[in-house]
Structure formats: structure tokens, C-alpha cells
Motif scaffolding. Sequence first.
Motif, PDB file in Angstrom:
ATOM      1  N   ALA A 486      57.895 -57.823  -4.916  1.00 12.87           N
ATOM      2  CA  ALA A 486      56.487 -57.434  -5.007  1.00 12.87           C
ATOM      3  C   ALA A 486      55.578 -58.594  -4.597  1.00 12.87           C
ATOM      4  CB  ALA A 486      56.168 -56.963  -6.418  1.00 12.87           C
ATOM      5  N   GLN A 487      55.910 -59.800  -5.017  1.00 16.41           N
ATOM      6  CA  GLN A 487      55.118 -60.957  -4.590  1.00 16.41           C
ATOM      7  C   GLN A 487      55.179 -61.126  -3.074  1.00 16.41           C
ATOM      8  OE1 GLN A 487      56.442 -64.404  -6.742  1.00 16.41           O
ATOM      9  NE2 GLN A 487      55.880 -63.579  -8.761  1.00 16.41           N
ATOM     10  N   LEU A 493      50.974 -59.068   3.188  1.00 21.04           N
ATOM     11  CA  LEU A 493      49.817 -58.237   3.517  1.00 21.04           C
ATOM     12  C   LEU A 493      48.493 -58.977   3.349  1.00 21.04           C
ATOM     13  CD1 LEU A 493      50.818 -54.792   1.938  1.00 21.04           C
ATOM     14  CD2 LEU A 493      50.995 -55.517   4.320  1.00 21.04           C
ATOM     15  N   GLU A 494      48.574 -60.240   3.016  1.00 26.15           N
ATOM     16  CA  GLU A 494      47.342 -61.012   2.819  1.00 26.15           C
ATOM     17  C   GLU A 494      46.475 -61.083   4.076  1.00 26.15           C
ATOM     18  OE1 GLU A 494      46.026 -65.366   0.960  1.00 26.15           O
ATOM     19  OE2 GLU A 494      48.142 -64.788   1.127  1.00 26.15           O
ATOM     20  N   PRO A 495      47.037 -61.132   5.314  1.00 27.35           N
ATOM     21  CA  PRO A 495      46.163 -61.162   6.501  1.00 27.35           C
ATOM     22  C   PRO A 495      45.243 -59.958   6.639  1.00 27.35           C
ATOM     23  CG  PRO A 495      48.387 -61.852   7.088  1.00 27.35           C
ATOM     24  CD  PRO A 495      48.450 -61.354   5.684  1.00 27.35           C
ATOM     25  N   LEU A 496      45.490 -58.869   5.910  1.00 29.64           N
ATOM     26  CA  LEU A 496      44.606 -57.713   5.994  1.00 29.64           C
ATOM     27  C   LEU A 496      43.251 -57.991   5.359  1.00 29.64           C
ATOM     28  CD1 LEU A 496      47.093 -54.805   5.147  1.00 29.64           C
ATOM     29  CD2 LEU A 496      46.310 -55.548   7.395  1.00 29.64           C
ATOM     30  N   GLY A 497      43.197 -58.993   4.480  1.00 25.74           N
ATOM     31  CA  GLY A 497      41.932 -59.322   3.835  1.00 25.74           C
ATOM     32  C   GLY A 497      41.478 -58.316   2.805  1.00 25.74           C
ATOM     33  N   LEU A 498      42.403 -57.614   2.158  1.00 31.05           N
ATOM     34  CA  LEU A 498      42.066 -56.610   1.155  1.00 31.05           C
ATOM     35  C   LEU A 498      42.554 -57.048  -0.213  1.00 31.05           C
ATOM     36  CD1 LEU A 498      43.142 -53.395   3.112  1.00 31.05           C
ATOM     37  CD2 LEU A 498      40.853 -54.366   2.939  1.00 31.05           C
ATOM     38  N   ASP A 499      41.851 -56.583  -1.246  1.00 29.76           N
ATOM     39  CA  ASP A 499      42.280 -56.838  -2.613  1.00 29.76           C
ATOM     40  C   ASP A 499      43.233 -55.717  -3.016  1.00 29.76           C
ATOM     41  OD1 ASP A 499      42.671 -57.549  -5.201  1.00 29.76           O
ATOM     42  OD2 ASP A 499      40.577 -57.332  -5.844  1.00 29.76           O
ATOM     43  N   MET A 510      43.553 -51.969  12.030  1.00 29.17           N
ATOM     44  CA  MET A 510      44.294 -52.991  12.752  1.00 29.17           C
ATOM     45  C   MET A 510      44.276 -52.698  14.247  1.00 29.17           C
ATOM     46  SD  MET A 510      47.629 -53.706  10.331  1.00 29.17           S
ATOM     47  CE  MET A 510      48.129 -51.996  10.287  1.00 29.17           C
ATOM     48  N   ASP A 511      43.805 -53.674  15.021  1.00 27.75           N
ATOM     49  CA  ASP A 511      43.906 -53.629  16.477  1.00 27.75           C
ATOM     50  C   ASP A 511      45.023 -54.587  16.868  1.00 27.75           C
ATOM     51  OD1 ASP A 511      43.661 -53.671  19.203  1.00 27.75           O
ATOM     52  OD2 ASP A 511      41.473 -53.762  19.216  1.00 27.75           O
ATOM     53  N   LEU A 512      46.212 -54.035  17.082  1.00 25.78           N
ATOM     54  CA  LEU A 512      47.399 -54.861  17.279  1.00 25.78           C
ATOM     55  C   LEU A 512      47.398 -55.564  18.626  1.00 25.78           C
ATOM     56  CD1 LEU A 512      50.054 -52.383  15.817  1.00 25.78           C
ATOM     57  CD2 LEU A 512      48.769 -54.168  14.633  1.00 25.78           C
ATOM     58  N   ARG A 513      46.662 -55.046  19.592  1.00 29.15           N
ATOM     59  CA  ARG A 513      46.593 -55.720  20.881  1.00 29.15           C
ATOM     60  C   ARG A 513      45.632 -56.912  20.809  1.00 29.15           C
ATOM     61  NH1 ARG A 513      45.371 -52.144  26.087  1.00 29.15           N
ATOM     62  NH2 ARG A 513      47.516 -51.522  25.599  1.00 29.15           N
ATOM     63  N   ALA A 514      44.496 -56.737  20.140  1.00 25.31           N
ATOM     64  CA  ALA A 514      43.528 -57.828  20.047  1.00 25.31           C
ATOM     65  C   ALA A 514      43.961 -58.883  19.037  1.00 25.31           C
ATOM     66  CB  ALA A 514      42.148 -57.277  19.678  1.00 25.31           C
ATOM     67  N   ASP A 515      44.697 -58.467  17.997  1.00 27.32           N
ATOM     68  CA  ASP A 515      45.121 -59.407  16.951  1.00 27.32           C
ATOM     69  C   ASP A 515      46.621 -59.241  16.719  1.00 27.32           C
ATOM     70  OD1 ASP A 515      45.305 -61.179  14.899  1.00 27.32           O
ATOM     71  OD2 ASP A 515      43.861 -60.191  13.573  1.00 27.32           O
ATOM     72  N   PRO A 516      47.459 -59.891  17.521  1.00 28.03           N
ATOM     73  CA  PRO A 516      48.924 -59.745  17.361  1.00 28.03           C
ATOM     74  C   PRO A 516      49.445 -60.252  16.032  1.00 28.03           C
ATOM     75  CG  PRO A 516      48.356 -60.719  19.492  1.00 28.03           C
ATOM     76  CD  PRO A 516      47.105 -60.740  18.676  1.00 28.03           C
ATOM     77  N   ASP A 517      48.668 -61.080  15.320  1.00 31.63           N
ATOM     78  CA  ASP A 517      49.135 -61.569  14.024  1.00 31.63           C
ATOM     79  C   ASP A 517      49.277 -60.453  13.000  1.00 31.63           C
ATOM     80  OD1 ASP A 517      49.185 -64.110  15.060  1.00 31.63           O
ATOM     81  OD2 ASP A 517      47.175 -64.647  14.327  1.00 31.63           O
ATOM     82  N   LEU A 518      48.668 -59.296  13.272  1.00 31.61           N
ATOM     83  CA  LEU A 518      48.765 -58.183  12.334  1.00 31.61           C
ATOM     84  C   LEU A 518      49.994 -57.313  12.565  1.00 31.61           C
ATOM     85  CD1 LEU A 518      45.038 -56.997  12.166  1.00 31.61           C
ATOM     86  CD2 LEU A 518      46.273 -58.430  10.543  1.00 31.61           C
ATOM     87  N   VAL A 519      50.759 -57.607  13.607  1.00 25.38           N
ATOM     88  CA  VAL A 519      51.958 -56.816  13.887  1.00 25.38           C
ATOM     89  C   VAL A 519      52.956 -56.880  12.718  1.00 25.38           C
ATOM     90  CG1 VAL A 519      53.956 -56.577  15.409  1.00 25.38           C
ATOM     91  CG2 VAL A 519      51.677 -56.961  16.376  1.00 25.38           C
ATOM     92  N   PRO A 520      53.226 -58.054  12.110  1.00 23.25           N
ATOM     93  CA  PRO A 520      54.120 -58.057  10.940  1.00 23.25           C
ATOM     94  C   PRO A 520      53.590 -57.209   9.789  1.00 23.25           C
ATOM     95  CG  PRO A 520      53.878 -60.276  11.821  1.00 23.25           C
ATOM     96  CD  PRO A 520      52.881 -59.430  12.526  1.00 23.25           C
ATOM     97  N   CYS A 521      52.256 -57.180   9.604  1.00 29.26           N
ATOM     98  CA  CYS A 521      51.690 -56.321   8.570  1.00 29.26           C
ATOM     99  C   CYS A 521      51.962 -54.849   8.882  1.00 29.26           C
ATOM    100  CB  CYS A 521      50.186 -56.560   8.430  1.00 29.26           C
ATOM    101  SG  CYS A 521      49.727 -58.212   7.853  1.00 29.26           S
TER     102      CYS A 521
END
Length: 919
Positions: A486-487, A493-499, A510-521
Motif C-alpha cells: 500500500a505504501q 502515484l505521487e506524481p499525479l499530485g492528488l491527495d 494524464m497526457d502521456l505524450r506531453a508528460d512521459p513521466d506519467l506512463v508508470p502511473c
Amino acid sequence: MSPFGALREQLLDAAAAFAGEPDTLAGILSGLVDDVDRALSEELEIFPVCHHSPASALAMVRRLREKQPKVIYLELCEDLRPLLDELRNCRLPVALQAFATDVDGFPASWEPLSVVAPITEASAEYQAISYALETPGVELVLVDRSSDHVFQWLPREPAEAKQGGEDAGLHGDAVGVEIGDLRPRFAELEEHLLHHGKVRHWSEWWDQYVEQPLTGADYESYRQVMVLIGSLFRRLRPEGDQRTDRDEDRERHMWTRMREHLAATGADPAECLYVCGAFHAASRVEQFGLASDAPFEISPRTATRWLYGLIPSSNSAIEAQFGLASGSISIAAATWEKALQRGNVKPFQIAGQKAGKKKASKKPVAPAAPGPVTDRLSGFLAKPPVLDGLDEAELLGWSVDIVRLARRNGYQSSTADAIAVFETAILLAGLRNRGRPTPYDFQDAAVTCIEKDTVPGRRDVRRLCEILLGGDRIGQVGYHAMPPLAQDVFDRLEPLGLDLSKRTVQRALMDLRADPDLVPCSDLLWILHHLLPDDAVRPIMGARRLGERSIQESWDLTIGKHQRSIIELGYEGVTVEQVLEQRLRRRVHDPKTTAADALAAVEDSILYLRSRRFTDELGARAVELLAAERSVDDAPEVLRRIRRLLAHYRSTEPELPAWCEAFVTAGFAHYCTLLPTAFVDEATGVRQVSAMLGFLFTMESLALALGCERAQLEIAVRQSHPEQPAKVALVWAAQYLLGTLPLAELRARCDELLDNPLVVPAFPEYMSGFAQAMEPAPALASFVVELMSKAFGRLPDSVLLPWLPGLITTLREQAGEMVPVLVREAGRTFPGALSALDQWTPPWSPKAATSVAAVPVPAGPVTDLLSGHPAATDAMAALLGCDGGWQQPADGPSPGEAGALLARHPETATAVSELLVHA
């Protein structure tokens, strides 16, 4: 002399006065006094409690500050002790949980096993836990049977192991364990108490006749009354109750564990406190008391591997799982807060659990010496209850607030309703012999005065009262108290910026082409969507399919609401990828798994795990399952999935995996072997046989390249002799594909069927078979349209109108996915405008062939090219089912179908000729 001798004499006299045969009643009443005397005379101080009882919690706080025990024995599963230290990272209410997915020694139908013990702030056990954890030198010992023994002692019926039920809220199907389950064990007694107490449910009876009188009682009176109630319910339990033996075994277990601990540590019993339910305080087992030396053998635990953790709980989940009235936990919490303020009592609180609360004082106070046991019951039972005066400010505040809350939820309430609620609550309390309206009286008054015929919103007035009195408080497990999985989820999922700890729905864009760092999320969310309930991680935009990856995704996340599901994933592995791999492996090795299920697991492995080694392992298992199957029920699903997987590998990899080749060869041999039997077996449907033929003919070229023999397929079709019309049509289609049945002969057979009045009623089934045959032979679509058109053209209305509903129903049930193909083919065959219909001639009509023969083939390089190399055109004509030779001169014989085909479509041949000339 017993201090309760006078009370015993009074009860015996009462039994003689009220009962014609007082022996039974006298035995019960004197037994109650004996149980109280025995429990209070025990060397080890027994503290009887009722779960979620503010009176028990208040008495516990006062006794702990007065006695300051060094050892606390608590009635709770002994293997849950390490979890108590993690309570400081949580927000109550939460539940201690023991969880097991792979059982050993229990029926497989019980899997998974789950035990929960909910903890609320307004409970005596939480105050004892807080005191023990926050006071140096105090030892907390859990003495109840382990989670493993909870299920060991259950009867071997699956229903008993799932007594939580589906309505248990956040606790799911877990078996609940609570301290102080004080409730009558049979309906007659409970109904009698509710009727004469003028209340609706048990929670209200307990609040009026036990909770309120004991809130301000001294400690000795509290103890004696609680043991008396526990003894009453125990002695009035019906004979043969299955829970009797289990409860007595629990008591034997607890006393055995306490004697073992005292012997091992040398602790002074005078500095110890035994906290248990009042029901168990009145125990009569031979192991009761420190002076007893009666042995009790505790059976060893099974080999089941138990995992432990904290899960969020809520007031409604506790009420649902333990059969309490809706809102009773919220009312108990409100009563607890008010009692603390009225009595100026400072509760114990675990440090770090809630910000802004002062910890309980730890100033050393001289421990109170235990005094002699005196009879407090006689005075308490003989004295009329002290009626609290009306707290007008409190009741008026409730009345005004409920009207305000009702307005917000769509009710047309006014100040007059607030006055009516106020007066009605006082009236109801008077009718029920209460000097002060309770929250239950207030609830009934609000429903009577505000709720009309309909509920305008989502919440009725009773639910609004619960919200007003505290609502459904929902606990939360802190980050540091979660398992590593769980941790890891929260960290990734912290890069999403949500609580993600919020219980509300949160939208992740998520725009996966503009922000590839979100692909793991994105990868993690797709895995969670596969593992968690549907509404926990829900994709709004985007898809994850073979050969398809989204460049933009949108998700609705309620991870905070489904915290329990994520925590339980942590019991199965360290990462979600490991959990998914284990689940897929268990799925394919399950005895009930089919080849289609294994192919689905292969697809999931490709989509989410991307591990070639693991995918090949699952594929090899699919080959084994297919070869071992003796049924073809899943043939359509097998065909659909293996086609999709082959298309994926052909587009992404230079060669097929070894397991794919083995699956094709094994499937070719397997379906060839089962084909004759499937054709004659009435239990095998037309769809399954069509899927078998689809596998054999669509995979034929690959299977032959891998070493299979086409003769095996020919022999299988030749040995098939079905009787059902739909399967007869499938055999004809298979023979056509093999080249043993020319199209002209197939057309002639179908014409004979239409001309035979005895066969016409069964013709829809033939049509269904031909429609299903488009699975292995898509080229038959034009023939099926031709066949259906002939039926509509030849059959008279007296035959066609009764026949039409059967045709539609048969096609919808047996060939629903093929109907769009037929519609498209019909659109290409029939004219597109109504005006052209009168001049239109069906292409299969003899008139069409005659009209085509009159059109001369234009001379030129096209004719020279085709006549100079006729072999290729003859092969194409044979493949399309066209018979006849080339067009002859005008004075020669009539042209064949090949010539007619060229005459009808000269543009195509001209274009091909020009390409060849320029080349």
C-alpha cells in the motif's frame, strides 16, 4: 458469609411469591447471585465490559486512574497484539484484521479467511489499550484464542464461517470478534424486553435500562450490575445452543493463558486487571479463577499462513456486522463526549493519533487498595432510577439543527416543525417513563414531525438525525501503518499530485505524450483497475488492449474509500505486480480452469506485466489444458482469443512464441479428433461446432506449415454425419471449403430444400447454420444473402409469414454477431435506390448470365494478356466457385462464368493491364 446473602433471600422470597412452582425460578435467581459473588471474590480483578458502551469506557477510565495496574489481560485474539502499536498511526474507528488466502486445514469453500476486531474511541478496551501503550512499565497481554482457533472451533459448514454477511460494510465477509457481546441469545427474551421496555430495538433498550443508570454509578455497583446482566443472559440461553461450547472453550483458553503468564513472569495478581465481556465474567467453567488447577489443552494452530494489518472501519460497518441498530454507534459516541464533559473526565489517548488533544495525565498516584466486597446490588436494584432533568438547551439545539439540515436536503420544514419536534420529544419521553428525552426519542419525534409522504432527497429524516448526532464516522489507516504494498502504491502515484487519502472521487488527467513521466502511473492504475473493485480505479478515457495504447487518459480515483482493498492486497505480496502474477498463476492452475481462461491470463500478462518468461509459462499451461479438454464448450472463446494473440505477435515480434505454435498444432489435432462427435452430439451447440471449424480452417495454413496433415481434417469432415439442420449446413460449408462440394452443387441442394414443403419449416435452422459457417468461410456471405433472397422470393405468404419470426429468432440467438456481415453484403448486392429496383436483376439469376453473355469483351491488351495466360484466372475463378470456360467468339458456344465475370467488370482488368504494360 457471603455479602449477598440478604439479596439471595429476597430473590427466593420473590420467586415463591410470583411462581406457582418456584424451583426453576429460584434456581435461576440464586444462580445469578452466586455468579456475581464468584466473579467479585476472585483474586484476579475482573472488569466486565460491553463493547462500544460509554458507561464501560467511563468506568474503565476511572478504575485505571485509581488502580494503575501493571498488567492488563484483554479479551482479544492473542495473535493480534503486534497490531496494537500501529493504532497511533490511525484515525478511529479502525479494525484489527487477520487475513489468510491460502488455507491449510480448513474447507476450501471458506477461503479467504478474515477476522476483524473493530476499535472505537468510546469503548473500554480502547481506553485500556491507550493506558497500556502510553504508561511506562505496563504490560498488555491478549488472552483470547488466536485467529486460527476462531475457525478451528467453527462447525464445518461454510455458512458458519461467513457470518459477517454481505451487509457488513467495510468489514466484508470477515468474522467479527468483539469484547462484551451482551445481547440475549434467543428471540423470545429479546422480544419480551423490547415490548415491556416500550422500545423498538435492543440498542435503545440497552441505552435506557443499562447505559444511562450506570453512567454515574460507582465502580462496585457497575461491576456487580454488569456481571448480573451477563449471568442472566448466560443462564437463560436455550439448551443445545451451538455457541455454548465455543464460549466455554474461550473462557478455558483465557484463564489458562493468564495462569501461564503469571507463572512465567511472577506478576502480583493484585496489580493485574482482567478485561472481558460481562458474559464471560459470569463463567462457570472448571478452569475459572487463579486457584483452579484444571488443565485445558490448547490445540496447535494449523499450517495456514496468517497475515495481519489494520483496515479502516466505520460506525455503519460495525452496526451492520454485529446486528446493532442503525445510528447506535454514533449515539454512543455522542453520549461518550457529553459524559466526559459532564463528569470532567480526561480519557486516555494514544499519542499521535489525533492532533490537538491533550494526553491523559501520568502523575503518579498511590494505587487504591482493594476493599472488601459489599452488596451494592440490593440498593441499586431497589432504588428507583434517578431521572435526569430536561436539558432544554441541548434538545432545543437538536430541534433547530435538524430543521436546518432537513431544509438543505429538500424538506419543506419551518420553525413550527422545530417547535413540534421539541414538544413531541418531551411527550415521547414521558410516555416511555423517561424524565429526559434520549437521542432515540428525538429521532422518533423528528420523523413524526418533519418526514411526510415522500423523501425529496437521498437521505430520510432518520439518517439526517444520525448525521446530526455525529454521522457515520469512518476511520483511516495512516501511511506508516500500511503494509509495504500500500505504501508503494501511494509513492508511485505521487506524481499525479492528488491527495489519495481522501474518500471523495478525484479526477486524474494524464497526457502521456506531453508528460512521459506519467506512463508508470498509467501502468499502475491499469493494474489496480484489474485488481480492485470497479469503482475504486475507474477509467473515463483511455483503453488498454492488445496493440493499443492511449496517449491521453482520464481516471476517477476513490482509493481512500477503498483503503481496505489495497491493504488486503498487501497481504498477498510486496508489489501489485507480484500480486497480479500470483493471481494469474493460481488462476491457470485451478482445477476448474479451461484453455480459454488460460488464454485470458496470457492476455492479461501481456497487457500488465510484460514479462515474456511468465507469459510463456502461462501459454504452455494453456496448451496443456487444451489438449486435456474433453468438451468444446469454450471453442468460440478459444478461437477469439488465439486469433487476437496471433495478430498481436505477428505485428510486434519477428516470430511466434513456441507456445503459440504448440497451441495451434495441438488445437488442430484436438478439434479434428472431436469434430465428428461434436456434429452428432445434441449437447454441443451450433456455435461451438462453427468455432471448431473456424479454428481448423483459419489456422490451417499455419498448422500445415508446422507439420500437421490436411488429410486429418478431410477425414474428420468426411466422418461427420449430423442430423440437425444447422449442423448439416455447417458440414456442407466445410465440404465446400475443402473443395469436395462445388458451389453449383451446394446451390442445387439448397434449391431442393426450398422446393420441398416438408423441409421449409426447418429452413431457418439451415439458414442459421450457413450464417454460422461464415466464421470459417467469410466468402459464403454472398451465398447466404442469395439463399435468403431466394427464400423470400419463392415462398408464398402463407408459408413465409409464419416462417419469418422463427428465422429472426434463430438468427438472433445463434448467429447474432454474423447478422451485421449479412447486412453489409446485402447492401453491396441490392441496388441503393428504390427507382433502380424494378430494373435490377439478381446476380445469381439465369437472366443475369444471359444479359452478361450479350456484352462482348472489349478487344485490346487486356484480352490478349488474359487469353495468353489463362492459368491464373482459371485458378481465381475456381477459388470463387465459378464454373465454365472463357468467352467464345460470337458464332461459338455461350460464354462461361469467367467470361461473364470479365464482361461485368472490365475496369479492373483494364487497370491491371495498364500497370503491367507500364511496368
